[in-house]
Design a protein around this motif. Structure first.
Motif, short mmCIF file in Angstrom:
data_model
loop_
_atom_site.label_atom_id
_atom_site.label_comp_id
_atom_site.label_asym_id
_atom_site.label_seq_id
_atom_site.Cartn_x
_atom_site.Cartn_y
_atom_site.Cartn_z
N GLY A 115 -13.95 -42.88 -5.03
CA GLY A 115 -14.83 -41.87 -5.45
C GLY A 115 -15.71 -42.49 -6.64
N GLN A 116 -15.94 -43.83 -6.74
CA GLN A 116 -16.92 -44.35 -7.69
C GLN A 116 -18.27 -44.26 -7.09
OE1 GLN A 116 -16.02 -44.93 -10.85
NE2 GLN A 116 -13.78 -44.89 -10.61
N VAL A 117 -19.04 -44.76 -8.03
CA VAL A 117 -20.55 -44.77 -7.50
C VAL A 117 -20.57 -46.11 -6.82
CG1 VAL A 117 -22.93 -45.15 -8.44
CG2 VAL A 117 -21.27 -43.71 -9.61
N ALA A 118 -21.16 -45.98 -5.74
CA ALA A 118 -21.19 -47.47 -4.91
C ALA A 118 -22.15 -48.35 -5.57
CB ALA A 118 -21.88 -47.28 -3.39
N GLY A 119 -21.77 -49.62 -5.56
CA GLY A 119 -22.48 -50.53 -6.31
C GLY A 119 -22.02 -50.88 -7.62
N THR A 120 -21.23 -50.18 -8.32
CA THR A 120 -20.86 -50.25 -9.56
C THR A 120 -19.43 -50.97 -9.84
OG1 THR A 120 -19.83 -48.04 -9.73
CG2 THR A 120 -22.08 -48.47 -10.45
N LYS A 121 -18.61 -51.24 -8.57
CA LYS A 121 -17.36 -51.82 -8.52
C LYS A 121 -16.51 -51.08 -9.53
CE LYS A 121 -19.60 -56.29 -7.41
NZ LYS A 121 -19.73 -55.70 -5.99
N GLY A 122 -16.52 -49.87 -9.74
CA GLY A 122 -15.50 -49.03 -10.59
C GLY A 122 -15.89 -48.94 -11.86
N THR A 123 -16.72 -49.89 -12.58
CA THR A 123 -17.10 -49.85 -13.91
C THR A 123 -18.03 -48.77 -14.40
OG1 THR A 123 -18.86 -51.39 -13.63
CG2 THR A 123 -16.70 -52.46 -13.69
N THR A 124 -18.19 -48.56 -15.57
CA THR A 124 -19.06 -47.82 -16.13
C THR A 124 -20.14 -48.25 -16.93
OG1 THR A 124 -17.79 -47.47 -18.09
CG2 THR A 124 -17.06 -45.93 -16.62
N ALA A 162 -26.94 -42.14 -12.72
CA ALA A 162 -27.75 -41.24 -11.94
C ALA A 162 -28.40 -41.72 -10.71
CB ALA A 162 -28.27 -40.45 -12.97
N VAL A 163 -29.22 -42.80 -11.12
CA VAL A 163 -30.39 -43.38 -10.25
C VAL A 163 -29.37 -44.09 -8.88
CG1 VAL A 163 -32.19 -43.52 -11.52
CG2 VAL A 163 -30.62 -45.75 -11.20
N GLU A 164 -28.07 -44.59 -9.28
CA GLU A 164 -27.24 -45.17 -8.16
C GLU A 164 -26.76 -44.25 -7.27
OE1 GLU A 164 -25.36 -48.55 -6.48
OE2 GLU A 164 -26.91 -48.64 -7.92
N ARG A 165 -26.54 -42.94 -7.84
CA ARG A 165 -26.08 -41.85 -6.97
C ARG A 165 -27.16 -41.45 -5.84
NH1 ARG A 165 -21.40 -42.11 -6.04
NH2 ARG A 165 -21.52 -40.34 -4.83
N ILE A 166 -28.32 -41.43 -6.27
CA ILE A 166 -29.56 -40.99 -5.52
C ILE A 166 -29.91 -42.32 -4.41
CG2 ILE A 166 -32.07 -40.68 -5.79
CD1 ILE A 166 -31.80 -39.45 -8.60
N PHE A 167 -29.71 -43.42 -5.00
CA PHE A 167 -29.99 -44.67 -4.12
C PHE A 167 -28.77 -45.70 -4.25
CE2 PHE A 167 -31.92 -48.30 -2.51
CZ PHE A 167 -33.11 -47.89 -1.66
N GLY A 196 -17.69 -40.18 -8.38
CA GLY A 196 -18.92 -39.97 -7.90
C GLY A 196 -19.30 -38.72 -7.41
N ALA A 197 -18.16 -37.77 -6.88
CA ALA A 197 -18.35 -36.42 -6.59
C ALA A 197 -18.71 -35.75 -7.53
CB ALA A 197 -17.03 -36.02 -5.77
N GLN A 198 -18.06 -36.07 -8.75
CA GLN A 198 -18.42 -35.08 -9.92
C GLN A 198 -19.81 -35.53 -10.36
OE1 GLN A 198 -15.20 -36.61 -12.39
NE2 GLN A 198 -13.88 -34.85 -12.11
N MET A 199 -20.38 -36.51 -10.31
CA MET A 199 -21.85 -36.84 -10.70
C MET A 199 -22.62 -36.22 -9.81
SD MET A 199 -21.62 -41.09 -11.40
CE MET A 199 -20.74 -41.75 -12.72
N ASP A 200 -22.33 -36.12 -8.39
CA ASP A 200 -23.21 -35.53 -7.50
C ASP A 200 -23.38 -34.07 -7.66
OD1 ASP A 200 -23.49 -37.78 -6.22
OD2 ASP A 200 -21.94 -37.53 -4.69
N GLU A 201 -22.22 -33.35 -8.24
CA GLU A 201 -22.32 -31.99 -8.58
C GLU A 201 -23.08 -31.68 -9.76
OE1 GLU A 201 -19.18 -28.76 -10.66
OE2 GLU A 201 -18.27 -30.24 -9.23
N ILE A 202 -23.55 -32.72 -10.60
CA ILE A 202 -24.16 -32.29 -11.80
C ILE A 202 -25.69 -32.76 -11.31
CG2 ILE A 202 -24.76 -33.33 -13.90
CD1 ILE A 202 -21.76 -33.72 -14.58
N LEU A 203 -25.75 -33.39 -10.77
CA LEU A 203 -27.19 -33.91 -10.16
C LEU A 203 -27.81 -32.64 -9.05
CD1 LEU A 203 -26.83 -37.71 -9.38
CD2 LEU A 203 -28.25 -36.62 -11.28
N THR A 204 -26.62 -32.27 -8.50
CA THR A 204 -27.20 -30.95 -7.61
C THR A 204 -27.54 -29.79 -8.33
OG1 THR A 204 -25.69 -32.21 -5.65
CG2 THR A 204 -26.52 -29.62 -5.51
#
Length: 252
Positions: free
Chosen positions: A42-51, A80-85, A166-174
């Motif tokens: 559920g992590q943002v793709a490309g961040t390897k689980g880091t913040t 945020a931009v990683e969730r978009i792209f 990731g899914a939680q970030m998507d909820e906010i962006l949506t």
């Protein structure tokens, strides 16, 4: 990233809808972009689980913050931009392409201050067909939007935005995309459109503007970049594939 993806990947979506060939900015892409690639954790793709984002930018050259004064704000933008792209098996996502630095640099200049645009009243709610209608500069709007993303994360999940799955970030962006978040001086829907547009511009702009690192986004689209000339091959019958060229690589 795992190869057992379900459904279309984000770049499959771009290719099959024709978006990857030029119709990128505008329209409603959120349904096809946000949340398209979330790994099993559920992590943002490309961040390897880091913040944080420092490790994703180690290979970047001449990239420093010009607008953001707090890394926590820059990190929210980055996630945020990683969730978009997002990154997928075909190439890097927004973080890997340097999109956060591109946006930071743009906000520090004329784009962020709207210096070449009429910014006096009266201010009325604009129609969707109109351009920029806010009393806020883009810099002010981005800062408010970033802080609102963090506020929504705290309200909904009692965490900072960068600590969400990731899914939680998507909820906010949506929620921003659906205009469900209250903002002052602009709608959250308009802010999201601005964020999405800046993300895509940073991914596909010439690397001279500090995005599209290594021209990888161009390579994914087989876009040749800024070639000096095509005269040597223009009459050839076979398809010619070029290595992309940046403006910064061109001889003067």
């Amino acid at each position: 990233m795992s190869n057992d993806k379900k459904g279309l990947s984000r770049r499959d979506f771009l290719k099959t809808t024709g978006i990857a060939t030029g119709a990128l900015v505008g329209g409603g892409l959120i349904g096809g972009l946000v949340g398209y690639n979330v790994n099993k954790e559920g992590q943002v793709a490309g961040t390897k689980g880091t913040t944080g984002v420092n490790e994703q930018h180690e290979a970047a050259i001449n990239r420093g913050l010009m607008f953001f004064q707090k890394m926590e704000d820059f990190n929210v933008l980055s996630q945020a931009v990683e969730r978009i792209f997002p990154e997928d098996d075909l190439g890097p996502g927004a973080i890997g392409l340097g999109v956060p630095f591109f946006i930071d640099n743009q906000l520090a200049g004329n784009y962020g201050s709207n210096v070449k645009e009429y910014m006096h009243g009266p201010f009325f709610a604009g129609e969707s067909t109109q351009g920029y209608q806010s009393r806020l500069t883009r810099a002010e709007m981005f800062m408010q939007g970033i802080h609102k993303m963090n506020e929504e994360a705290q309200r909904r999940f009692d965490k900072n935005f960068v600590d969400l799955e990731g899914a939680q970030m998507d909820e906010i962006l949506t929620a921003f995309q659906k205009n469900e978040v209250e903002m002052k001086g602009a709608s959250s829907e308009f802010f999201f459109k601005l964020l999405r547009q800046a993300t895509l511009e940073g991914a596909y702009a010439d690397p001279i503007y500090n995005g599209n690192i290594n021209m990888d986004a161009w390579r994914m689209k087989e876009f040749p970049g800024n070639q000096m000339t095509y005269l040597a091959h223009i009459e050839k019958e076979e398809f010619m594939k070029y290595d992309p060229v940046s403006l910064s690589n061109m001889e003067h």
